[in-house]
Design an enzyme around this catalytic site. Sequence first.
Site, mmCIF file in Angstrom:
data_model
loop_
_atom_site.group_PDB
_atom_site.id
_atom_site.type_symbol
_atom_site.label_atom_id
_atom_site.label_comp_id
_atom_site.label_asym_id
_atom_site.label_seq_id
_atom_site.Cartn_x
_atom_site.Cartn_y
_atom_site.Cartn_z
ATOM 1 N N CYS A 1 13.724 10.732 7.147
ATOM 2 C CA CYS A 1 13.632 10.196 8.517
ATOM 3 C C CYS A 1 14.936 10.370 9.268
ATOM 4 O O CYS A 1 14.934 10.595 10.473
ATOM 5 C CB CYS A 1 13.240 8.732 8.469
ATOM 6 S SG CYS A 1 14.304 7.756 7.413
ATOM 7 N N GLY B 1 3.036 3.676 13.444
ATOM 8 C CA GLY B 1 3.678 2.420 13.858
ATOM 9 C C GLY B 1 2.960 1.788 15.038
ATOM 10 O O GLY B 1 2.738 0.574 15.088
ATOM 11 N N GLU C 1 9.925 0.897 10.565
ATOM 12 C CA GLU C 1 10.943 1.940 10.350
ATOM 13 C C GLU C 1 10.250 3.265 10.584
ATOM 14 O O GLU C 1 9.435 3.693 9.760
ATOM 15 C CB GLU C 1 11.478 1.885 8.914
ATOM 16 C CG GLU C 1 12.199 0.610 8.554
ATOM 17 C CD GLU C 1 13.506 0.455 9.292
ATOM 18 O OE1 GLU C 1 14.111 1.476 9.664
ATOM 19 O OE2 GLU C 1 13.906 -0.692 9.530
ATOM 20 N N LYS D 1 0.852 -1.196 0.000
ATOM 21 C CA LYS D 1 0.000 0.000 0.000
ATOM 22 C C LYS D 1 0.887 1.246 0.000
ATOM 23 O O LYS D 1 1.442 1.630 1.027
ATOM 24 C CB LYS D 1 -0.917 0.028 1.234
ATOM 25 C CG LYS D 1 -1.993 1.096 1.088
ATOM 26 C CD LYS D 1 -2.515 1.646 2.378
ATOM 27 C CE LYS D 1 -1.664 2.691 2.990
ATOM 28 N NZ LYS D 1 -1.521 3.942 2.213
ATOM 29 N N GLY E 1 7.091 4.726 8.217
ATOM 30 C CA GLY E 1 6.223 5.881 8.392
ATOM 31 C C GLY E 1 6.410 6.455 9.780
ATOM 32 O O GLY E 1 7.451 6.243 10.420
ATOM 33 N N SER E 2 5.396 7.151 10.270
ATOM 34 C CA SER E 2 5.548 7.859 11.542
ATOM 35 C C SER E 2 5.435 6.896 12.728
ATOM 36 O O SER E 2 4.833 5.817 12.629
ATOM 37 C CB SER E 2 4.476 8.941 11.651
ATOM 38 O OG SER E 2 3.206 8.335 11.647
ATOM 39 N N THR E 3 5.949 7.347 13.845
ATOM 40 C CA THR E 3 5.879 6.543 15.072
ATOM 41 C C THR E 3 4.423 6.358 15.498
ATOM 42 O O THR E 3 4.024 5.275 15.932
ATOM 43 C CB THR E 3 6.719 7.225 16.172
ATOM 44 O OG1 THR E 3 8.076 7.256 15.710
ATOM 45 C CG2 THR E 3 6.668 6.474 17.487
ATOM 46 N N LEU E 4 3.607 7.403 15.301
ATOM 47 C CA LEU E 4 2.189 7.321 15.651
ATOM 48 C C LEU E 4 1.516 6.168 14.891
ATOM 49 O O LEU E 4 0.797 5.348 15.467
ATOM 50 C CB LEU E 4 1.519 8.659 15.292
ATOM 51 C CG LEU E 4 0.059 8.803 15.623
ATOM 52 C CD1 LEU E 4 -0.127 8.911 17.124
ATOM 53 C CD2 LEU E 4 -0.527 10.055 14.939
ATOM 54 N N GLU F 1 9.973 15.537 15.677
ATOM 55 C CA GLU F 1 10.353 15.418 14.269
ATOM 56 C C GLU F 1 9.566 16.436 13.449
ATOM 57 O O GLU F 1 8.341 16.433 13.455
ATOM 58 C CB GLU F 1 10.031 14.004 13.771
ATOM 59 C CG GLU F 1 10.482 13.782 12.351
ATOM 60 C CD GLU F 1 10.141 12.387 11.855
ATOM 61 O OE1 GLU F 1 8.996 11.932 12.066
ATOM 62 O OE2 GLU F 1 11.014 11.754 11.248
HETATM 63 P P1 NAD Z 1 2.424 8.197 8.092
HETATM 64 O O1 NAD Z 1 2.716 7.329 9.259
HETATM 65 O O2 NAD Z 1 1.368 9.206 8.212
HETATM 66 O O3 NAD Z 1 2.039 7.298 6.828
HETATM 67 C C1 NAD Z 1 2.865 6.269 6.374
HETATM 68 C C2 NAD Z 1 2.016 5.243 5.672
HETATM 69 O O4 NAD Z 1 1.144 4.660 6.640
HETATM 70 C C3 NAD Z 1 1.126 5.810 4.573
HETATM 71 O O5 NAD Z 1 1.051 4.887 3.515
HETATM 72 C C4 NAD Z 1 -0.220 5.942 5.273
HETATM 73 O O6 NAD Z 1 -1.319 5.871 4.388
HETATM 74 C C5 NAD Z 1 -0.181 4.728 6.177
HETATM 75 N N1 NAD Z 1 -1.078 4.784 7.345
HETATM 76 C C6 NAD Z 1 -1.571 5.885 7.980
HETATM 77 N N2 NAD Z 1 -2.391 5.506 8.984
HETATM 78 C C7 NAD Z 1 -2.395 4.153 9.005
HETATM 79 C C8 NAD Z 1 -3.023 3.168 9.815
HETATM 80 N N3 NAD Z 1 -3.846 3.502 10.822
HETATM 81 N N4 NAD Z 1 -2.785 1.858 9.569
HETATM 82 C C9 NAD Z 1 -1.948 1.495 8.562
HETATM 83 N N5 NAD Z 1 -1.351 2.371 7.736
HETATM 84 C C10 NAD Z 1 -1.556 3.687 7.956
HETATM 85 O O7 NAD Z 1 3.813 8.845 7.665
HETATM 86 P P2 NAD Z 1 4.072 9.842 6.464
HETATM 87 O O8 NAD Z 1 3.585 11.185 6.873
HETATM 88 O O9 NAD Z 1 3.569 9.255 5.195
HETATM 89 O O10 NAD Z 1 5.667 9.813 6.402
HETATM 90 C C11 NAD Z 1 6.463 10.558 7.250
HETATM 91 C C12 NAD Z 1 6.945 9.701 8.406
HETATM 92 O O11 NAD Z 1 7.632 8.549 7.912
HETATM 93 C C13 NAD Z 1 7.961 10.429 9.248
HETATM 94 O O12 NAD Z 1 7.701 10.207 10.609
HETATM 95 C C14 NAD Z 1 9.278 9.785 8.867
HETATM 96 O O13 NAD Z 1 10.284 9.851 9.821
HETATM 97 C C15 NAD Z 1 8.866 8.382 8.595
HETATM 98 N N6 NAD Z 1 9.854 7.706 7.749
HETATM 99 C C16 NAD Z 1 10.691 6.793 8.326
HETATM 100 C C17 NAD Z 1 11.683 6.166 7.557
HETATM 101 C C18 NAD Z 1 12.625 5.147 8.184
HETATM 102 O O14 NAD Z 1 13.290 4.418 7.449
HETATM 103 N N7 NAD Z 1 12.715 5.063 9.489
HETATM 104 C C19 NAD Z 1 11.802 6.466 6.204
HETATM 105 C C20 NAD Z 1 10.938 7.401 5.642
HETATM 106 C C21 NAD Z 1 9.953 8.006 6.432
#
Ligand code: NAD
Length: 517
Positions: free
Chosen positions: A303, A251, A269, A193, A246-249, A400
Amino acid sequence: MASTCTYQFDTTIYKGAVTFPTQLFINGEFVDPVNKGTIDLINPATCKAIARVSLGDHEDIEIAAQAARAAFKEHWGLKVSGEARSKLLHKLADLVDANTDQIAALEALNVGKTFHAAKAMDLPITGSLLRYYAGWADKLQGKSIQTTPDKIGFTRHEPIGVVGAIVPWNFPLSTLIMKLAPALACGNTIVAKPSEFTPLSALYLCTLIREAGFPPGVVNIVPGYGDTAGQAVGESMIIDKVAFTGSTLTGRKIMEAAARSNLKKISLELGGKSPSIIFNDADVDQAVKWAINGIFMNQGELCVAGSRIYVQEGIYDDFLQKFTESAQCLSVGDPFSPDTFQGPQISERQFKRVMDYIKSGQAEGATLRLGGERYGTEGYFIQPTIFTDCTPNMKIVQEEIFGPVAAIMKFSAEEGALIFHVPVGNSFYGVKEVIEQANNTTYGLACSVYTKDIDRAMRVASNIEAGTAWVNFSNWPDLGLPVGGFKQSGMGRDLGEDALENYTNVKAVHINIGIKI
Ligand code: NAD
């Protein structure tokens, strides 16, 4: 509903047409979503609509997961040799390499990153990732473990089954491939996704996956919103593992969904707030360039961004002047201009978020040394921004930001600043200000240290709580070395041999060669 979209690019650095499907890719076919959902994508450099693409929902994820499960049993998993999987991944790498310009143009259009950065960095990494893991596909080995004389024991590394991959918008294709390549190399099938904001490169990839000849259902790609399609991946009873960036929230939500459903395995991640620590003996000019790269690369949407910069007092003024001058010279603007370093932030939401952090820095008493304003009149551009006089508990130091905002702090003499684990009797003591400050966040993704003293570099790198430590540079991934987080920056590792652990189950086989009862 239109099922394909064609772009005619006529820019100074890329001219050409790119056609891609706008539907979901399930079981080897481009299909409409069950609920006919769509999203209008915008170009963040202009705020104008660029495409309407399909968005999947719970039902589509479930259909994709069923297709992936059937493919795992029938055409993939333990049915196919590592060599065969390797060949397909190599073929896909060749196709990605052959279409670099087209994909880089889609990334620039959809994400706002510069065309030349996408072409010089994201795309070569994508092809190399596919080749790196293609190389592992026929080298997944267990161990022969001698236990007792009348027993032979060995381990097998078997595919887990159906992998759900959920990825963000900042490096849409390379992050997706970071999951897809090792998952497929290990024999899993996949339901991916992409971010709802940036599905174009993933949709383009679907045509290459078909052309490469992957059996239907081995790769399924379903763009969708996080709280519907993403949540469905986390909650699916068919999906065996979720690989998330994606974000810690988010995660946390995935962890909860996994716990509520089938206790699927997860690797996360997550976010970061990485420190760069620059000592008096560093090559200041080089440190400035790497620190600029560390925080402003990819619009600060990174990130591992080195967003907290600690500079030792002996070089502080010199560093600050050079860093400010360099940041002032960064050209912000059209992602398709060959001179642009920094494009727009991805979305209005992200733009507002970054601007709110800038306001909070000012309200909490930090000194705004550079930038802090919107850049231009259209698009989500933000000036490269520098704060000084930052204190440890300010939001801009703790949270962040994911934008082009650097917080610079001064630290004093080494004696007053570091723990060097000097043994005193049976205990260790030392001084620890910078290391403590650097470790004083909930994150632990990466750090950089700049010094010519190798002993100090090693000590600092080992004292910082982070999954990656760069010495005298920053933001330079190496496919052979793992990335991932300590603390709330995640669990599991991407890249390198370590990533294979995310995608295999270890089975112990015991053979009786003499035990009688
Ligand atoms: P996000 O967590 O909002 O979204 C990431 C993905 O998760 C998207 O595809 C989103 O649609 C999906 N998502 C959102 N809510 C969800 C849920 N309840 N259940 C399952 N999936 C859901 O993050 P973002 O704003 O897209 O990206 C920015 C974040 O990603 C930053 O915190 C950044 O640090 C992190 N990031 C981490 C790395 C790493 O390797 N550690 C790399 C790139 C980005």
